[in-house]
Design a protein around this motif. Structure first.
Motif, PDB file in Angstrom:
ATOM      1  N   TYR A  85      36.797  61.563  32.981  1.00  0.00           N
ATOM      2  CA  TYR A  85      37.962  60.608  32.988  1.00  0.00           C
ATOM      3  C   TYR A  85      37.318  59.573  33.818  1.00  0.00           C
ATOM      4  O   TYR A  85      36.837  59.653  35.016  1.00  0.00           O
ATOM      5  CB  TYR A  85      39.324  61.372  33.415  1.00  0.00           C
ATOM      6  N   THR A  86      37.747  58.433  33.011  1.00  0.00           N
ATOM      7  CA  THR A  86      37.262  56.956  33.975  1.00  0.00           C
ATOM      8  C   THR A  86      37.927  56.783  35.337  1.00  0.00           C
ATOM      9  O   THR A  86      37.304  56.406  36.139  1.00  0.00           O
ATOM     10  CB  THR A  86      37.617  55.838  32.966  1.00  0.00           C
ATOM     11  N   SER A  87      39.296  57.217  35.208  1.00  0.00           N
ATOM     12  CA  SER A  87      39.903  57.279  36.566  1.00  0.00           C
ATOM     13  C   SER A  87      39.394  57.961  37.818  1.00  0.00           C
ATOM     14  O   SER A  87      39.255  57.482  38.850  1.00  0.00           O
ATOM     15  CB  SER A  87      41.364  57.490  36.353  1.00  0.00           C
ATOM     16  N   ASP A  88      38.976  59.247  37.500  1.00  0.00           N
ATOM     17  CA  ASP A  88      38.216  60.023  38.471  1.00  0.00           C
ATOM     18  C   ASP A  88      36.848  59.440  38.734  1.00  0.00           C
ATOM     19  O   ASP A  88      36.704  59.380  40.023  1.00  0.00           O
ATOM     20  CB  ASP A  88      37.891  61.527  37.738  1.00  0.00           C
ATOM     21  N   THR A  89      36.332  58.980  37.831  1.00  0.00           N
ATOM     22  CA  THR A  89      35.009  58.069  38.243  1.00  0.00           C
ATOM     23  C   THR A  89      35.118  57.039  39.105  1.00  0.00           C
ATOM     24  O   THR A  89      34.544  56.880  40.158  1.00  0.00           O
ATOM     25  CB  THR A  89      34.258  57.624  36.903  1.00  0.00           C
ATOM     26  N   LEU A  90      36.062  56.124  38.744  1.00  0.00           N
ATOM     27  CA  LEU A  90      36.228  54.892  39.547  1.00  0.00           C
ATOM     28  C   LEU A  90      37.021  55.524  40.977  1.00  0.00           C
ATOM     29  O   LEU A  90      36.596  54.686  41.855  1.00  0.00           O
ATOM     30  CB  LEU A  90      37.283  54.083  38.895  1.00  0.00           C
ATOM     31  N   ARG A  91      37.548  56.495  41.143  1.00  0.00           N
ATOM     32  CA  ARG A  91      37.977  57.112  42.523  1.00  0.00           C
ATOM     33  C   ARG A  91      37.036  57.120  43.320  1.00  0.00           C
ATOM     34  O   ARG A  91      36.840  56.757  44.661  1.00  0.00           O
ATOM     35  CB  ARG A  91      38.955  58.121  42.418  1.00  0.00           C
ATOM     36  N   LEU A 102      34.707  45.945  42.004  1.00  0.00           N
ATOM     37  CA  LEU A 102      34.398  46.707  40.777  1.00  0.00           C
ATOM     38  C   LEU A 102      34.976  46.293  39.466  1.00  0.00           C
ATOM     39  O   LEU A 102      36.044  45.764  39.254  1.00  0.00           O
ATOM     40  CB  LEU A 102      34.620  48.072  40.663  1.00  0.00           C
ATOM     41  N   TRP A 103      34.040  46.338  38.313  1.00  0.00           N
ATOM     42  CA  TRP A 103      34.330  45.772  36.903  1.00  0.00           C
ATOM     43  C   TRP A 103      33.960  46.668  35.963  1.00  0.00           C
ATOM     44  O   TRP A 103      32.807  47.130  36.093  1.00  0.00           O
ATOM     45  CB  TRP A 103      33.707  44.491  36.805  1.00  0.00           C
ATOM     46  N   ALA A 127      39.827  48.772  39.640  1.00  0.00           N
ATOM     47  CA  ALA A 127      38.641  47.721  39.265  1.00  0.00           C
ATOM     48  C   ALA A 127      39.102  46.796  38.098  1.00  0.00           C
ATOM     49  O   ALA A 127      40.408  46.990  37.390  1.00  0.00           O
ATOM     50  CB  ALA A 127      37.741  48.515  38.363  1.00  0.00           C
ATOM     51  N   GLY A 128      38.652  45.666  37.861  1.00  0.00           N
ATOM     52  CA  GLY A 128      38.809  44.550  37.005  1.00  0.00           C
ATOM     53  C   GLY A 128      38.425  45.144  35.532  1.00  0.00           C
ATOM     54  O   GLY A 128      37.499  46.084  35.553  1.00  0.00           O
ATOM     55  N   ILE A 129      39.079  44.593  34.690  1.00  0.00           N
ATOM     56  CA  ILE A 129      38.373  45.154  33.266  1.00  0.00           C
ATOM     57  C   ILE A 129      37.708  43.973  32.599  1.00  0.00           C
ATOM     58  O   ILE A 129      38.206  42.929  32.376  1.00  0.00           O
ATOM     59  CB  ILE A 129      39.578  45.414  32.595  1.00  0.00           C
ATOM     60  N   ALA A 130      36.484  44.065  32.131  1.00  0.00           N
ATOM     61  CA  ALA A 130      35.386  43.099  31.361  1.00  0.00           C
ATOM     62  C   ALA A 130      35.440  43.554  30.046  1.00  0.00           C
ATOM     63  O   ALA A 130      34.650  44.378  29.660  1.00  0.00           O
ATOM     64  CB  ALA A 130      34.235  43.050  32.028  1.00  0.00           C
ATOM     65  N   ALA A 131      36.005  43.001  29.054  1.00  0.00           N
ATOM     66  CA  ALA A 131      36.482  43.264  27.799  1.00  0.00           C
ATOM     67  C   ALA A 131      35.469  42.506  27.199  1.00  0.00           C
ATOM     68  O   ALA A 131      35.598  41.267  26.910  1.00  0.00           O
ATOM     69  CB  ALA A 131      37.760  43.151  27.357  1.00  0.00           C
TER      70      ALA A 131
END
Length: 397
Positions: A85-91, A102-103, A127-131
């Motif tokens: 999960y991305t949320s766990d990684t970003l934590r 973080l982006w 984190a910001g989101i770079a789409a």
């Protein structure tokens, strides 16, 4: 510091991924890129022909050769149990980089489905989101609507990044192309070489019957990205010296490309190869990685690629040298020493010497090596001393 986080299965990592990463770097002025290799992606199952975690990690590390020092590979998700999960990684990453910006880098499809992800509100808070947009006309309206929705729903900080060098290909399409003997253009050379060497995705390269051009990317796949320029430089110098002094140019290229093929292995791995190939290192070699890799590299070159004795010996002696070396052995020893990427005091004089007279350059190189080791308080291998004395005695005769 601005850090880009680019996650994926990278099965395999291809030029589409690399162009997207570069586009975000240029748009946001990233200082660092972390390529995060997924373990168990929550949004899809890995296909039956997927490469293993170790292979996907290795290919991703090799791909950083085309991105540069700003790019690093993270195994944070491979080391974590359960779905990636991305949320766990970003934590975790926020705890590691608390003061940095973080982006999260996402492609079009992932951006448009972001609201369905696990804990999107947590992701947006960390984190910001770079789409990354594919520059398709019908995508603009969808991007604008999604951006407006995510900003309102989660307070997300979103930047749309256009990728002028977009390469529209998926990893699935790359795997399918590779199984048909195609797809090389989508991959960096070292990644393609790794796939060919490991026979991934249905590839079946015959490693004992490769041309030099076919060998080169495979040779790169053995190396850390920072060593690739050295090995390619050694090949080019070996070509020049072989032509000048009458050695077999093809053999010189092969020996140069493979001379450091075990260089990145640690001492235990080197000694394991010695045991596997029946190499009995002397006491100094057992404790010196620089000496071990020449022996194990020669063995791997013969085992995997079927090199002949001339090439085997050129690799085997490229670090210590020995008395009465062949022309090819001298060429590889000196090509490794003075290739264009080498920078040290006296290297230009050494290059001039070796291109004036091979033996004169070799003697100077051996003397310099002995002096450097002695100044550092390191023991000098007896073969190096024998090589120097042999040349000195020839000069005196």
């Amino acid at each position: 510091m601005k850090i880009g986080i680019y996650g994926g299965t990278f099965d395999p990592i291809h030029r589409g991924h690399l162009t997207a990463a570069k586009a975000v770097r240029d748009a946001l002025g990233l200082n660092k890129l972390l390529l995060v290799v997924d373990s168990i992606p929550p949004h899809k199952e890995l296909p039956a022909d997927s490469a293993g975690n170790e292979d996907r990690l290795a290919m991703t590390e090799l791909a950083t050769a085309e991105l540069g020092k700003w790019a690093e590979v993270s195994d944070i998700e491979l080391r974590r149990q359960g779905k990636s999960y991305t949320s766990d990684t970003l934590r975790q990453l926020k705890a590691m980089y608390p003061d940095d910006e973080l982006w999260l880098i996402v492609g079009s499809d992932m951006f448009l489905s972001f609201h369905t992800w696990h804990e999107p509100e947590v992701i947006a808070s960390l984190a910001g989101i770079a789409a990354v947009s594919r520059l398709e006309e019908n995508e603009d309206d969808a991007f604008a609507a999604q951006k407006k929705y995510l900003e309102a729903a989660y307070g997300a900080h979103i930047v749309t990044v256009q990728n002028p060098n977009v390469i529209e290909v998926s990893s699935t399409e790359v795997r399918e192309a590779l199984s048909r003997g195609e797809g090389r253009a989508y991959l960096s050379d070292a990644v393609y070489g790794y796939i060919a060497r490991k026979h991934l995705y249905g590839t079946h390269a015959e490693l004992k019957h490769l041309t030099v051009d076919e060998l080169r990317p495979i040779a790169m796949s053995f190396l850390k990205p920072k060593r690739m320029p050295h090995v390619l430089g050694t090949e080019q110098e070996a070509i020049r010296l072989a032509r000048q002094y009458g050695a077999d140019v093809t053999k010189a290229q092969i020996a140069a490309l493979l001379h450091d093929c075990t260089k990145k292995l640690n001492r235990d791995e080197q000694l394991a190869l010695c045991a596997h190939y029946g190499i009995v290192p002397d006491p100094l070699e057992r404790q010196t990685l620089k000496l071990l890799h020449a022996k194990t590299g020669a063995a791997v070159a013969r085992d995997l690629f079927g090199v002949d004795d001339d090439i085997y010996n050129a690799i085997y002696w490229h670090t210590t040298g020995k008395a009465d070396m062949t022309v090819l052995e001298k060429v590889i020893y000196m090509a490794d020493y003075v290739e264009p990427n080498r920078v040290f005091d006296g290297v230009d004089d050494l290059r001039d010497a070796v291109h004036t007279d091979l033996d004169m350059g070799l003697l100077m190189g051996l003397q310099d090596s002995i002096e450097e080791m002695t100044e550092r308080g390191n023991p000098v291998h007896y073969r190096t001393v024998e090589a120097k004395e042999y040349l000195e005695n020839r000069e005196d005769a």
